[in-house]
Design a protein around this motif. Structure first.
Motif, mmCIF file in Angstrom:
data_model
loop_
_atom_site.group_PDB
_atom_site.id
_atom_site.type_symbol
_atom_site.label_atom_id
_atom_site.label_comp_id
_atom_site.label_asym_id
_atom_site.label_seq_id
_atom_site.Cartn_x
_atom_site.Cartn_y
_atom_site.Cartn_z
ATOM 1 N N TYR A 99 0.850 -1.194 0.000
ATOM 2 C CA TYR A 99 0.000 0.000 0.000
ATOM 3 C C TYR A 99 0.883 1.241 0.000
ATOM 4 O O TYR A 99 1.894 1.298 0.706
ATOM 5 C CB TYR A 99 -0.887 0.002 1.256
ATOM 6 C CG TYR A 99 -1.665 1.272 1.454
ATOM 7 C CD1 TYR A 99 -2.818 1.523 0.724
ATOM 8 C CD2 TYR A 99 -1.228 2.229 2.368
ATOM 9 C CE1 TYR A 99 -3.534 2.710 0.907
ATOM 10 C CE2 TYR A 99 -1.943 3.415 2.553
ATOM 11 C CZ TYR A 99 -3.088 3.645 1.821
ATOM 12 O OH TYR A 99 -3.781 4.802 1.991
ATOM 13 N N GLU A 101 0.311 5.412 0.511
ATOM 14 C CA GLU A 101 -0.637 6.442 0.926
ATOM 15 C C GLU A 101 -1.060 7.303 -0.264
ATOM 16 O O GLU A 101 -0.237 7.644 -1.112
ATOM 17 C CB GLU A 101 0.019 7.315 1.999
ATOM 18 C CG GLU A 101 -0.946 8.225 2.707
ATOM 19 C CD GLU A 101 -0.296 8.939 3.875
ATOM 20 O OE1 GLU A 101 -0.506 10.157 3.978
ATOM 21 O OE2 GLU A 101 0.430 8.294 4.655
ATOM 22 N N GLY A 103 -3.193 6.348 -2.528
ATOM 23 C CA GLY A 103 -3.598 5.514 -3.657
ATOM 24 C C GLY A 103 -2.630 5.540 -4.824
ATOM 25 O O GLY A 103 -2.974 5.158 -5.938
ATOM 26 N N LYS A 151 3.790 -0.017 -5.604
ATOM 27 C CA LYS A 151 2.672 -0.810 -5.078
ATOM 28 C C LYS A 151 2.661 -2.174 -5.752
ATOM 29 O O LYS A 151 2.733 -2.286 -6.968
ATOM 30 C CB LYS A 151 1.349 -0.082 -5.329
ATOM 31 C CG LYS A 151 0.160 -0.766 -4.746
ATOM 32 C CD LYS A 151 -1.089 0.054 -4.997
ATOM 33 C CE LYS A 151 -2.312 -0.724 -4.570
ATOM 34 N NZ LYS A 151 -3.535 -0.032 -4.983
#
Length: 155
Positions: A99, A101, A103, A151
């Motif tokens: 993940y 931050e 997106g 990601k």
């Protein structure tokens, strides 16, 4: 501290037996004007003036100053850093994470830095006229890869 002492010493026209640059360029001095000291690296200065020399250190807050006193030789010493070669940084180092931050798909967490090969040239002036130009050291500063978080895909 070692860089400040080194610059005061060479500006006074005194000799250096051994000096090593940091592995990366410093933000507080020109390349090839730095001096590393560690458990394995020493800065070795030489009083080759034939006269007594006194070094006075002053600390005020987080600032250190060195004054070098001795019998002047009538010369003025100036220095110039020459960049011989600039190298591109290595390929980015990727860190895969589940993940990020906001997106995002990727995020740079540290910038790349170029590498350099530099020389320090000493100019000697007598009565305002340059009498000598000598390369006194050559240094290599390594490039640094950017660090990038990526990601992980859910495929």
């Amino acid at each position: 501290v070692s860089t400040t002492l080194y610059n005061a010493w060479i500006t006074a026209g005194l000799g250096v037996q051994s000096v090593r640059a940091h592995s990366l360029p410093s933000s507080y001095c020109a390349m090839s004007r730095d001096a590393t000291v560690s458990d394995w690296i020493d800065l070795l200065l030489v009083n080759d003036s034939g006269q007594d020399v006194v070094v006075n250190a002053t600390v005020k807050g987080n600032k250190v100053t060195f004054d070098v006193y001795g019998q002047p030789d009538g010369n003025e010493y100036r220095f110039e850093t020459r960049i011989i070669r600039k190298t591109e940084p290595p390929e980015p180092v990727l860190e895969y994470v589940p993940y990020i931050e906001g997106g995002l798909e990727s995020r740079q967490i540290s910038p790349p830095k170029c590498g350099y090969v530099t020389e320090l040239v000493r100019y000697v002036y007598k009565n305002g006229e340059r009498t000598e130009a000598t390369t006194v050291r050559r240094d290599v500063y390594r490039g640094v890869a950017a660090k990038v978080q990526v990601k992980e895909s859910m495929d």
